[in-house]
Design a protein around this motif. Structure first.
Motif, PDB file in Angstrom:
ATOM      1  N   THR A  64      -0.952   6.253 -12.210  1.00  0.00           N
ATOM      2  CA  THR A  64      -0.848   6.886 -10.894  1.00  0.00           C
ATOM      3  C   THR A  64      -0.234   5.943  -9.871  1.00  0.00           C
ATOM      4  OG1 THR A  64      -2.083   7.995  -9.128  1.00  0.00           O
ATOM      5  CG2 THR A  64      -3.213   6.192 -10.242  1.00  0.00           C
ATOM      6  N   PHE A  65      -0.498   4.640 -10.017  1.00  0.00           N
ATOM      7  CA  PHE A  65      -0.004   3.685  -9.026  1.00  0.00           C
ATOM      8  C   PHE A  65       1.477   3.373  -9.210  1.00  0.00           C
ATOM      9  CE2 PHE A  65      -4.606   2.810  -9.295  1.00  0.00           C
ATOM     10  CZ  PHE A  65      -4.937   3.128  -7.988  1.00  0.00           C
ATOM     11  N   LEU A  66       1.986   3.492 -10.436  1.00  0.00           N
ATOM     12  CA  LEU A  66       3.425   3.314 -10.656  1.00  0.00           C
ATOM     13  C   LEU A  66       4.201   4.419  -9.958  1.00  0.00           C
ATOM     14  CD1 LEU A  66       5.955   2.137 -11.991  1.00  0.00           C
ATOM     15  CD2 LEU A  66       5.395   3.498 -14.039  1.00  0.00           C
ATOM     16  N   PHE A  67       3.824   5.663 -10.214  1.00  0.00           N
ATOM     17  CA  PHE A  67       4.519   6.789  -9.593  1.00  0.00           C
ATOM     18  C   PHE A  67       4.224   6.861  -8.095  1.00  0.00           C
ATOM     19  CE2 PHE A  67       4.130   8.097 -14.078  1.00  0.00           C
ATOM     20  CZ  PHE A  67       5.473   8.248 -14.371  1.00  0.00           C
ATOM     21  N   GLY A  68       3.010   6.467  -7.714  1.00  0.00           N
ATOM     22  CA  GLY A  68       2.668   6.427  -6.292  1.00  0.00           C
ATOM     23  C   GLY A  68       3.510   5.408  -5.545  1.00  0.00           C
ATOM     24  N   PHE A  69       3.772   4.262  -6.181  1.00  0.00           N
ATOM     25  CA  PHE A  69       4.599   3.221  -5.565  1.00  0.00           C
ATOM     26  C   PHE A  69       6.003   3.751  -5.288  1.00  0.00           C
ATOM     27  CE2 PHE A  69       7.280  -0.517  -5.392  1.00  0.00           C
ATOM     28  CZ  PHE A  69       6.503  -1.457  -4.720  1.00  0.00           C
ATOM     29  N   ILE A  70       6.576   4.462  -6.262  1.00  0.00           N
ATOM     30  CA  ILE A  70       7.918   5.026  -6.086  1.00  0.00           C
ATOM     31  C   ILE A  70       7.913   6.074  -4.978  1.00  0.00           C
ATOM     32  CG2 ILE A  70       9.773   6.327  -7.204  1.00  0.00           C
ATOM     33  CD1 ILE A  70       8.805   5.116  -9.875  1.00  0.00           C
ATOM     34  N   ASP A  71       6.917   6.957  -5.008  1.00  0.00           N
ATOM     35  CA  ASP A  71       6.809   8.026  -4.007  1.00  0.00           C
ATOM     36  C   ASP A  71       6.691   7.460  -2.598  1.00  0.00           C
ATOM     37  OD1 ASP A  71       6.270  10.456  -2.670  1.00  0.00           O
ATOM     38  OD2 ASP A  71       4.120  10.231  -3.021  1.00  0.00           O
ATOM     39  N   VAL A  72       5.775   6.507  -2.405  1.00  0.00           N
ATOM     40  CA  VAL A  72       5.537   5.933  -1.077  1.00  0.00           C
ATOM     41  C   VAL A  72       6.760   5.154  -0.592  1.00  0.00           C
ATOM     42  CG1 VAL A  72       4.158   4.239   0.193  1.00  0.00           C
ATOM     43  CG2 VAL A  72       3.036   5.861  -1.339  1.00  0.00           C
ATOM     44  N   SER A  73       7.409   4.415  -1.497  1.00  0.00           N
ATOM     45  CA  SER A  73       8.601   3.644  -1.120  1.00  0.00           C
ATOM     46  C   SER A  73       9.710   4.558  -0.613  1.00  0.00           C
ATOM     47  CB  SER A  73       9.112   2.834  -2.315  1.00  0.00           C
ATOM     48  OG  SER A  73       8.156   1.909  -2.752  1.00  0.00           O
ATOM     49  N   TYR A  94       0.748   0.189   4.686  1.00  0.00           N
ATOM     50  CA  TYR A  94      -0.612   0.460   4.198  1.00  0.00           C
ATOM     51  C   TYR A  94      -0.596   1.082   2.801  1.00  0.00           C
ATOM     52  CZ  TYR A  94      -5.313   2.357   3.728  1.00  0.00           C
ATOM     53  OH  TYR A  94      -6.566   2.659   3.258  1.00  0.00           O
ATOM     54  N   PHE A  95      -0.002   2.277   2.672  1.00  0.00           N
ATOM     55  CA  PHE A  95      -0.034   2.967   1.382  1.00  0.00           C
ATOM     56  C   PHE A  95       0.679   2.187   0.279  1.00  0.00           C
ATOM     57  CE2 PHE A  95      -0.521   6.916   4.077  1.00  0.00           C
ATOM     58  CZ  PHE A  95      -1.844   7.120   3.730  1.00  0.00           C
ATOM     59  N   LEU A  96       1.799   1.528   0.607  1.00  0.00           N
ATOM     60  CA  LEU A  96       2.556   0.803  -0.414  1.00  0.00           C
ATOM     61  C   LEU A  96       1.768  -0.375  -0.994  1.00  0.00           C
ATOM     62  CD1 LEU A  96       5.252   0.801  -1.922  1.00  0.00           C
ATOM     63  CD2 LEU A  96       6.163  -0.719  -0.163  1.00  0.00           C
ATOM     64  N   PRO A  97       1.276  -1.297  -0.152  1.00  0.00           N
ATOM     65  CA  PRO A  97       0.491  -2.396  -0.738  1.00  0.00           C
ATOM     66  C   PRO A  97      -0.789  -1.932  -1.417  1.00  0.00           C
ATOM     67  CG  PRO A  97       0.433  -2.478   1.676  1.00  0.00           C
ATOM     68  CD  PRO A  97       1.479  -1.490   1.296  1.00  0.00           C
ATOM     69  N   MET A  98      -1.351  -0.790  -0.984  1.00  0.00           N
ATOM     70  CA  MET A  98      -2.562  -0.287  -1.618  1.00  0.00           C
ATOM     71  C   MET A  98      -2.298   0.213  -3.036  1.00  0.00           C
ATOM     72  SD  MET A  98      -5.116  -0.907   0.261  1.00  0.00           S
ATOM     73  CE  MET A  98      -6.440   0.080  -0.424  1.00  0.00           C
ATOM     74  N   GLN A  99      -1.044   0.546  -3.358  1.00  0.00           N
ATOM     75  CA  GLN A  99      -0.715   0.886  -4.739  1.00  0.00           C
ATOM     76  C   GLN A  99      -0.869  -0.348  -5.637  1.00  0.00           C
ATOM     77  OE1 GLN A  99      -0.142   4.243  -5.182  1.00  0.00           O
ATOM     78  NE2 GLN A  99      -0.400   4.237  -2.957  1.00  0.00           N
ATOM     79  N   VAL A 100      -0.436  -1.500  -5.124  1.00  0.00           N
ATOM     80  CA  VAL A 100      -0.552  -2.753  -5.879  1.00  0.00           C
ATOM     81  C   VAL A 100      -2.020  -3.150  -6.004  1.00  0.00           C
ATOM     82  CG1 VAL A 100       0.122  -5.177  -5.963  1.00  0.00           C
ATOM     83  CG2 VAL A 100       1.723  -3.472  -5.067  1.00  0.00           C
ATOM     84  N   VAL A 101      -2.754  -3.044  -4.887  1.00  0.00           N
ATOM     85  CA  VAL A 101      -4.190  -3.347  -4.910  1.00  0.00           C
ATOM     86  C   VAL A 101      -4.895  -2.461  -5.929  1.00  0.00           C
ATOM     87  CG1 VAL A 101      -6.338  -3.226  -3.574  1.00  0.00           C
ATOM     88  CG2 VAL A 101      -4.267  -4.175  -2.529  1.00  0.00           C
ATOM     89  N   GLY A 102      -4.586  -1.176  -5.903  1.00  0.00           N
ATOM     90  CA  GLY A 102      -5.214  -0.240  -6.817  1.00  0.00           C
ATOM     91  C   GLY A 102      -4.934  -0.566  -8.270  1.00  0.00           C
ATOM     92  N   PHE A 103      -3.700  -0.946  -8.577  1.00  0.00           N
ATOM     93  CA  PHE A 103      -3.343  -1.272  -9.959  1.00  0.00           C
ATOM     94  C   PHE A 103      -4.221  -2.404 -10.495  1.00  0.00           C
ATOM     95  CE2 PHE A 103      -0.941  -3.670 -13.117  1.00  0.00           C
ATOM     96  CZ  PHE A 103      -0.557  -2.675 -14.003  1.00  0.00           C
ATOM     97  N   PHE A 104      -4.350  -3.469  -9.738  1.00  0.00           N
ATOM     98  CA  PHE A 104      -5.125  -4.616 -10.205  1.00  0.00           C
ATOM     99  C   PHE A 104      -6.633  -4.358 -10.162  1.00  0.00           C
ATOM    100  CE2 PHE A 104      -1.063  -6.728  -9.197  1.00  0.00           C
ATOM    101  CZ  PHE A 104      -0.867  -7.394 -10.405  1.00  0.00           C
TER     102      PHE A 104
END
Length: 243
Positions: A64-73, A94-104
């Motif tokens: 979800t965070f891979l596709f979310g990263f693309i969507d938010v970017s 906010y939303f973009l860095p939270m995709q990275v936080v969520g992944f880890f």
């Protein structure tokens, strides 16, 4: 029908339904646009990535965070291009860095590309904290947005502004709880979707010429259905015996 079969059929329904809405919105705008058609295509791609991200998050999948990263970017870049700096800042800062936080964070909770996340639930004290922050943020956001709004007639409550502020705060809290793998996120995503449907219904009622609003009513209706399924799945994922 087993749960696995139900989830497969449900996910197919939501993915196809929201993809059709995205294509329809893009086709309508593409025909009426005099220039910038390539931006519409990129925006459509981002929306489709958002569809995948939403369905994957409901099923507790880390992709979800891979596709979310693309969507938010993409969405953040489109907001910058359109001089919508508030939305651009919200998504890119906010939303973009939270995709990275969520992944880890999800990796720490034992998930990978093929397994479900080990979800958790907020305690009573945590609910009081997030509830207080949510209400305080809602009040501040409402009065700031109401002061900036010039489209809605003055009254006791500006309902469109209230729905906008409510949706924004649900998004902020929901994203944090998603990135940190809390089941309770789905109450906020349900709030986002209900508020968004109400906001676009009010838009359509106040301006009959805003036919495009029907598309967004349908879109957020699909998101609402998906969020109910997400709540159902995450209630199971957050049970003590699942951990």
């Amino acid at each position: 029908m087993t749960e696995k079969q139900f989830n497969k059929a449900f996910n197919t329904f939501v993915l196809v339904g929201m993809a059709v809405v995205t294509v329809l919105v893009t086709a309508i705008k593409f025909r009426s646009a005099e220039n910038g058609q390539w931006l519409l295509v990129i925006s459509a791609l981002g929306s489709l990535m958002g569809v995948l991200s939403t369905v994957l998050s409901a099923n507790g999948r880390i992709l979800t965070f891979l596709f979310g990263f693309i969507d938010v970017s993409i969405y953040g870049a489109m907001c910058l291009a359109g001089a919508r700096y508030g939305n651009a800042a919200l998504h890119l800062l906010y939303f973009l860095p939270m995709q990275v936080v969520g992944f880890f964070q999800w990796k720490k909770r034992g998930t990978d590309g093929g397994s479900e996340v080990k979800a958790r639930r907020l305690s009573g004290k945590q609910w009081m904290l997030f509830g207080s922050l949510f209400l305080a943020g809602l009040v501040i956001a409402y009065f700031v947005l109401a002061a900036m709004d010039k489209t809605e007639a003055a009254g006791v409550v500006k309902w469109l502004v209230l729905m906008d502020a409510f949706s924004m705060m649900c998004n902020l809290v929901g994203q944090y709880l998603l990135s940190t793998a809390y089941m309770d996120q789905w109450f906020f995503w349900i709030g986002v979707n209900v508020a968004s449907v109400a906001m676009w219904v009010l838009t359509l009622r106040e301006d009959a010429s805003s036919a495009y609003a029907v598309i967004y009513v349908v879109k957020y209706s699909f998101y609402f259905i998906n969020s109910l399924n997400g709540l159902r799945i995450w209630l199971r994922l957050s049970r003590p015996e699942q951990k």
